[in-house]
Scaffold this motif. Structure first.
Motif, PDB file in Angstrom:
ATOM      1  N   ILE A 130     -29.315  78.039 -28.043  1.00 41.63           N
ATOM      2  CA  ILE A 130     -28.061  78.235 -27.314  1.00 41.63           C
ATOM      3  C   ILE A 130     -28.071  77.435 -26.010  1.00 41.63           C
ATOM      4  O   ILE A 130     -27.077  76.820 -25.623  1.00 41.63           O
ATOM      5  CB  ILE A 130     -27.843  79.738 -27.010  1.00 41.63           C
ATOM      6  N   GLY A 131     -29.213  77.434 -25.336  1.00 45.58           N
ATOM      7  CA  GLY A 131     -29.319  76.709 -24.072  1.00 45.58           C
ATOM      8  C   GLY A 131     -28.995  75.235 -24.241  1.00 45.58           C
ATOM      9  O   GLY A 131     -28.205  74.668 -23.476  1.00 45.58           O
ATOM     10  N   GLN A 132     -29.560  74.626 -25.270  1.00 48.49           N
ATOM     11  CA  GLN A 132     -29.308  73.209 -25.483  1.00 48.49           C
ATOM     12  C   GLN A 132     -27.851  72.958 -25.860  1.00 48.49           C
ATOM     13  O   GLN A 132     -27.240  72.002 -25.380  1.00 48.49           O
ATOM     14  CB  GLN A 132     -30.235  72.675 -26.583  1.00 48.49           C
ATOM     15  N   ARG A 133     -27.302  73.824 -26.711  1.00 49.49           N
ATOM     16  CA  ARG A 133     -25.894  73.613 -27.084  1.00 49.49           C
ATOM     17  C   ARG A 133     -24.976  73.828 -25.882  1.00 49.49           C
ATOM     18  O   ARG A 133     -23.961  73.137 -25.718  1.00 49.49           O
ATOM     19  CB  ARG A 133     -25.514  74.555 -28.230  1.00 49.49           C
ATOM     20  N   LEU A 134     -25.339  74.769 -25.020  1.00 43.57           N
ATOM     21  CA  LEU A 134     -24.519  75.002 -23.829  1.00 43.57           C
ATOM     22  C   LEU A 134     -24.551  73.778 -22.906  1.00 43.57           C
ATOM     23  O   LEU A 134     -23.516  73.334 -22.402  1.00 43.57           O
ATOM     24  CB  LEU A 134     -25.018  76.253 -23.092  1.00 43.57           C
ATOM     25  N   VAL A 135     -25.724  73.225 -22.707  1.00 44.76           N
ATOM     26  CA  VAL A 135     -25.833  72.035 -21.865  1.00 44.76           C
ATOM     27  C   VAL A 135     -25.089  70.858 -22.497  1.00 44.76           C
ATOM     28  O   VAL A 135     -24.388  70.110 -21.809  1.00 44.76           O
ATOM     29  CB  VAL A 135     -27.309  71.674 -21.621  1.00 44.76           C
ATOM     30  N   ARG A 136     -25.219  70.712 -23.812  1.00 50.81           N
ATOM     31  CA  ARG A 136     -24.549  69.594 -24.478  1.00 50.81           C
ATOM     32  C   ARG A 136     -23.034  69.708 -24.323  1.00 50.81           C
ATOM     33  O   ARG A 136     -22.352  68.738 -23.997  1.00 50.81           O
ATOM     34  CB  ARG A 136     -24.938  69.546 -25.959  1.00 50.81           C
ATOM     35  N   THR A 137     -22.511  70.907 -24.542  1.00 46.19           N
ATOM     36  CA  THR A 137     -21.067  71.112 -24.403  1.00 46.19           C
ATOM     37  C   THR A 137     -20.622  70.887 -22.967  1.00 46.19           C
ATOM     38  O   THR A 137     -19.605  70.242 -22.699  1.00 46.19           O
ATOM     39  CB  THR A 137     -20.704  72.545 -24.845  1.00 46.19           C
ATOM     40  N   PHE A 138     -21.419  71.419 -22.056  1.00 51.50           N
ATOM     41  CA  PHE A 138     -21.154  71.239 -20.632  1.00 51.50           C
ATOM     42  C   PHE A 138     -21.040  69.760 -20.276  1.00 51.50           C
ATOM     43  O   PHE A 138     -20.071  69.330 -19.625  1.00 51.50           O
ATOM     44  CB  PHE A 138     -22.308  71.898 -19.864  1.00 51.50           C
ATOM     45  N   LEU A 139     -21.991  68.966 -20.736  1.00 52.02           N
ATOM     46  CA  LEU A 139     -21.988  67.539 -20.404  1.00 52.02           C
ATOM     47  C   LEU A 139     -20.851  66.809 -21.103  1.00 52.02           C
ATOM     48  O   LEU A 139     -20.253  65.883 -20.535  1.00 52.02           O
ATOM     49  CB  LEU A 139     -23.326  66.906 -20.794  1.00 52.02           C
ATOM     50  N   THR A 140     -20.532  67.212 -22.308  1.00 60.02           N
ATOM     51  CA  THR A 140     -19.435  66.576 -23.026  1.00 60.02           C
ATOM     52  C   THR A 140     -18.127  66.740 -22.259  1.00 60.02           C
ATOM     53  O   THR A 140     -17.356  65.792 -22.083  1.00 60.02           O
ATOM     54  CB  THR A 140     -19.285  67.190 -24.431  1.00 60.02           C
ATOM     55  N   VAL A 141     -17.908  67.949 -21.769  1.00 60.93           N
ATOM     56  CA  VAL A 141     -16.697  68.204 -20.993  1.00 60.93           C
ATOM     57  C   VAL A 141     -16.708  67.409 -19.686  1.00 60.93           C
ATOM     58  O   VAL A 141     -15.740  66.740 -19.331  1.00 60.93           O
ATOM     59  CB  VAL A 141     -16.554  69.707 -20.697  1.00 60.93           C
ATOM     60  N   TRP A 142     -17.826  67.470 -18.996  1.00 55.34           N
ATOM     61  CA  TRP A 142     -17.889  66.820 -17.674  1.00 55.34           C
ATOM     62  C   TRP A 142     -17.955  65.300 -17.768  1.00 55.34           C
ATOM     63  O   TRP A 142     -17.641  64.614 -16.798  1.00 55.34           O
ATOM     64  CB  TRP A 142     -19.095  67.341 -16.891  1.00 55.34           C
ATOM     65  N   ASP A 143     -18.383  64.769 -18.894  1.00 56.49           N
ATOM     66  CA  ASP A 143     -18.385  63.311 -19.038  1.00 56.49           C
ATOM     67  C   ASP A 143     -17.045  62.799 -19.527  1.00 56.49           C
ATOM     68  O   ASP A 143     -16.857  61.595 -19.668  1.00 56.49           O
ATOM     69  CB  ASP A 143     -19.500  62.878 -20.005  1.00 56.49           C
ATOM     70  N   SER A 144     -16.112  63.693 -19.795  1.00 54.12           N
ATOM     71  CA  SER A 144     -14.788  63.283 -20.255  1.00 54.12           C
ATOM     72  C   SER A 144     -13.839  63.190 -19.071  1.00 54.12           C
ATOM     73  O   SER A 144     -14.183  63.577 -17.952  1.00 54.12           O
ATOM     74  CB  SER A 144     -14.252  64.314 -21.248  1.00 54.12           C
ATOM     75  N   PRO A 145     -12.633  62.659 -19.305  1.00 47.26           N
ATOM     76  CA  PRO A 145     -11.657  62.598 -18.208  1.00 47.26           C
ATOM     77  C   PRO A 145     -11.325  63.971 -17.637  1.00 47.26           C
ATOM     78  O   PRO A 145     -10.877  64.084 -16.488  1.00 47.26           O
ATOM     79  CB  PRO A 145     -10.423  61.984 -18.881  1.00 47.26           C
ATOM     80  N   ALA A 146     -11.559  65.011 -18.415  1.00 48.08           N
ATOM     81  CA  ALA A 146     -11.258  66.359 -17.925  1.00 48.08           C
ATOM     82  C   ALA A 146     -12.136  66.741 -16.748  1.00 48.08           C
ATOM     83  O   ALA A 146     -11.891  67.748 -16.079  1.00 48.08           O
ATOM     84  CB  ALA A 146     -11.437  67.381 -19.058  1.00 48.08           C
ATOM     85  N   SER A 147     -13.171  65.950 -16.478  1.00 43.75           N
ATOM     86  CA  SER A 147     -14.092  66.320 -15.413  1.00 43.75           C
ATOM     87  C   SER A 147     -13.424  66.289 -14.046  1.00 43.75           C
ATOM     88  O   SER A 147     -13.906  66.930 -13.108  1.00 43.75           O
ATOM     89  CB  SER A 147     -15.291  65.380 -15.411  1.00 43.75           C
ATOM     90  N   ALA A 148     -12.326  65.545 -13.918  1.00 42.75           N
ATOM     91  CA  ALA A 148     -11.676  65.466 -12.607  1.00 42.75           C
ATOM     92  C   ALA A 148     -11.360  66.850 -12.060  1.00 42.75           C
ATOM     93  O   ALA A 148     -11.602  67.129 -10.884  1.00 42.75           O
ATOM     94  CB  ALA A 148     -10.396  64.630 -12.703  1.00 42.75           C
ATOM     95  N   ALA A 149     -10.855  67.721 -12.918  1.00 42.63           N
ATOM     96  CA  ALA A 149     -10.546  69.071 -12.463  1.00 42.63           C
ATOM     97  C   ALA A 149     -11.812  69.796 -12.019  1.00 42.63           C
ATOM     98  O   ALA A 149     -11.824  70.493 -11.004  1.00 42.63           O
ATOM     99  CB  ALA A 149      -9.849  69.847 -13.577  1.00 42.63           C
ATOM    100  N   GLY A 150     -12.893  69.609 -12.770  1.00 41.87           N
ATOM    101  CA  GLY A 150     -14.132  70.264 -12.413  1.00 41.87           C
ATOM    102  C   GLY A 150     -14.684  69.769 -11.095  1.00 41.87           C
ATOM    103  O   GLY A 150     -15.082  70.555 -10.230  1.00 41.87           O
ATOM    104  N   VAL A 151     -14.710  68.467 -10.936  1.00 43.01           N
ATOM    105  CA  VAL A 151     -15.200  67.900  -9.683  1.00 43.01           C
ATOM    106  C   VAL A 151     -14.326  68.367  -8.525  1.00 43.01           C
ATOM    107  O   VAL A 151     -14.827  68.720  -7.453  1.00 43.01           O
ATOM    108  CB  VAL A 151     -15.234  66.356  -9.754  1.00 43.01           C
ATOM    109  N   ALA A 152     -13.028  68.385  -8.752  1.00 43.63           N
ATOM    110  CA  ALA A 152     -12.111  68.845  -7.705  1.00 43.63           C
ATOM    111  C   ALA A 152     -12.411  70.285  -7.317  1.00 43.63           C
ATOM    112  O   ALA A 152     -12.491  70.615  -6.132  1.00 43.63           O
ATOM    113  CB  ALA A 152     -10.663  68.717  -8.184  1.00 43.63           C
ATOM    114  N   LEU A 153     -12.606  71.122  -8.322  1.00 39.75           N
ATOM    115  CA  LEU A 153     -12.869  72.528  -8.031  1.00 39.75           C
ATOM    116  C   LEU A 153     -14.196  72.691  -7.300  1.00 39.75           C
ATOM    117  O   LEU A 153     -14.303  73.427  -6.313  1.00 39.75           O
ATOM    118  CB  LEU A 153     -12.878  73.322  -9.346  1.00 39.75           C
TER     119      LEU A 153
END
Lengths: 204, 204
Positions: B86-109
Motif C-alpha cells: 500500500i505504501g508504494q502504491r500510495l507514493v506512486r499515486t501521489f507522484l503521478t498526481v503531483w507530476d501532472s498539471p494538476a499539481s499547480a493546485a497542490g503547490v498553491a495550497l
DNA sequence: GTCTATATGCAGATAGAC
DNA sequence: GTCTATCTGCATATAGAC
C-alpha cells in the motif's frame, strides 16, 4: 525611576529587543508578511530605529537568523556511537533543537523559504552544506548515492518540521520526542545506509 | 479575424482564463503574495473583472483549488492489491498526481498554507479527512494508533512534496518517480502497518 | 539615538460609466 | 460584461529635526 520590561528609555538592549521581536515575527508570519512596523511595535521602538540599526529588512532577517545553533557543535554527538543508530540520534538532536527556543529561527527560515526565493536559497544551503554534507561524509556508502540519500533525509526531516512546527498537525505536533525518535529514526537510518538498488537514475 | 491565445475579446473563456492564471500565481507565490492585479494581467483582463466574477480573493482561491483531483477516484487503486505494498502504491499515486498539471493546485495550497492560517486549515482538512482517513480506515491495525500513523505518513509525503515541488531541492526534485516509490514507499508502508511499540504517549 | 514627517508604491475592494 | 477612477490602508525606506 524604575523602568518596565517593554520599553527602553536609553539604548541598552534596544538592538537585542528588535532582534527578538524580529525572530518571533518572522517565525510567526514569514519574511514577506512580517512587517518592520509590527516588529518595531512589538519591541517597543520606532520603526525608523529598525532601519537605523539594520539598514534593510533583508539585513534584519539575516541578523535574526544568525547564531541560533551551530551544527558543528551538535553533529559530533550524532556521528559518535553505533553507526546503525545514526538515524535515531539525528532525529533526537533535530527535535531537541526544534523543541528549544532556538526553533524560532528555524520556523522563520522554513516559513520564509516557501514564499521567498532568496530565503529558500538560505535554507537549501544550510540544510545541504551545513548539515547533510557533514553527516554523509562520515558514512561508508557509495559516494554516487550520497546526493539522493541526503535529499531523502531532507524530505523526512523537513516534512517533520513542517507538520510539527509550522502546520501543527495533530497528533504529531504534540507527540513526545522519543516516540518520534523511535518511529522516524529508522526511516532516516534507512535513507542513510540501507542498500538502494533502484538508485542510479536518480542523479539530477 | 483569428484571435490570439492571450487576449479575449468577448466573454468566452474569461472565467477559465482567470482561474488558470490564479492557479499559476497562487502556486508561484502563495496566497498572500499573489495579487489580483497580477492575476488579471496574466489573464489579460481587468482587475475589476476578477472581483466581478469571484467576489473576493478568498473565493477566487477556493474556486481555483476546486476539482483538480478527487481522492475518491484514486484511492481504490491504492487500496486494492497486496496490503504490504500500500505504501508504494500510495507514493506512486501521489507522484503521478503531483507530476501532472494538476499539481499547480497542490503547490498553491502548500505554499499558501505556510503563511496563512485559513489555507493551512484547508490543507489539514484535505490531508486528514479526504486522504489519510480513507486510507487508514482500510487498515487492520489498532484504531488508537491511527492518528499518529496518519500524521507520520503526512510528514513524509508533505516533506516529499515540499522538497520536490516547492523548495526544489536536487536531486529529489528531478528523481524518477519509480526511484522514489522504491525508496519512500517502504517508509509509508512502515508508518501505516508496522508495529509501533512506543506509541501510547503519542496522542495529543 | 530617537522620532516626525513624508516619498513612493502596491494591495483589495467598490461605484458607476459605457 | 467590461473598464475607468477612486477609496482606503499598509508596506519599505529616507530626510532631517531634536
Amino acid at each position: 525611576m524604575a523602568r518596565r520590561t517593554g520599553r527602553r528609555p536609553g539604548n541598552p538592549g534596544t538592538r537585542e529587543a528588535i532582534l527578538d521581536a524580529a525572530r518571533a515575527a518572522f517565525a510567526d508570519r514569514g519574511f514577506d508578511a512580517a512587517s518592520i512596523r509590527a516588529i518595531a511595535a512589538a519591541a517597543g521602538v520606532d520603526p525608523a530605529l529598525v532601519h537605523h540599526y539594520f539598514g534593510s529588512k533583508d539585513q534584519l532577517f539575516l541578523a535574526a537568523m544568525e547564531a541560533p545553533v551551530d551544527p558543528r557543535e551538535l553533529l559530533p554527538g550524532v556521528l559518535a556511537g553505533d553507526p546503525d543508530a545514526i538515524g535515531q540520534r539525528l532525529v533526537r538532536t533535530f527535535l531537541t533543537v526544534w523543541d528549544s527556543p532556538a526553533s524560532a529561527a528555524g520556523v522563520a527560515l522554513l516559513r520564509s523559504a516557501v514564499s521567498n526565493e532568496w530565503t529558500a536559497r538560505l535554507l537549501r544551503e544550510f540544510v545541504v552544506t551545513q548539515v547533510l554534507r557533514r553527516v554523509l561524509d562520515h558514512l561508508d556508502v557509495d559516494p554516487a548515492e550520497l546526493p539522493l540519500r541526503g535529499s531523502l533525509v531532507a524530505t523526512q526531516l523537513i516534512g517533520l518540521a513542517m507538520m510539527r512546527y509550522v502546520i501543527r498537525l495533530e497528533p504529531v505536533a504534540s507527540t513526545a520526542p522519543e516516540t518520534l525518535v523511535a518511529t522516524v529514526g529508522p526511516t532516516v537510518q534507512r535513507y542513510l545506509t540501507a542498500p538502494l538498488p533502484a538508485l542510479r537514475d536518480g542523479a539530477a
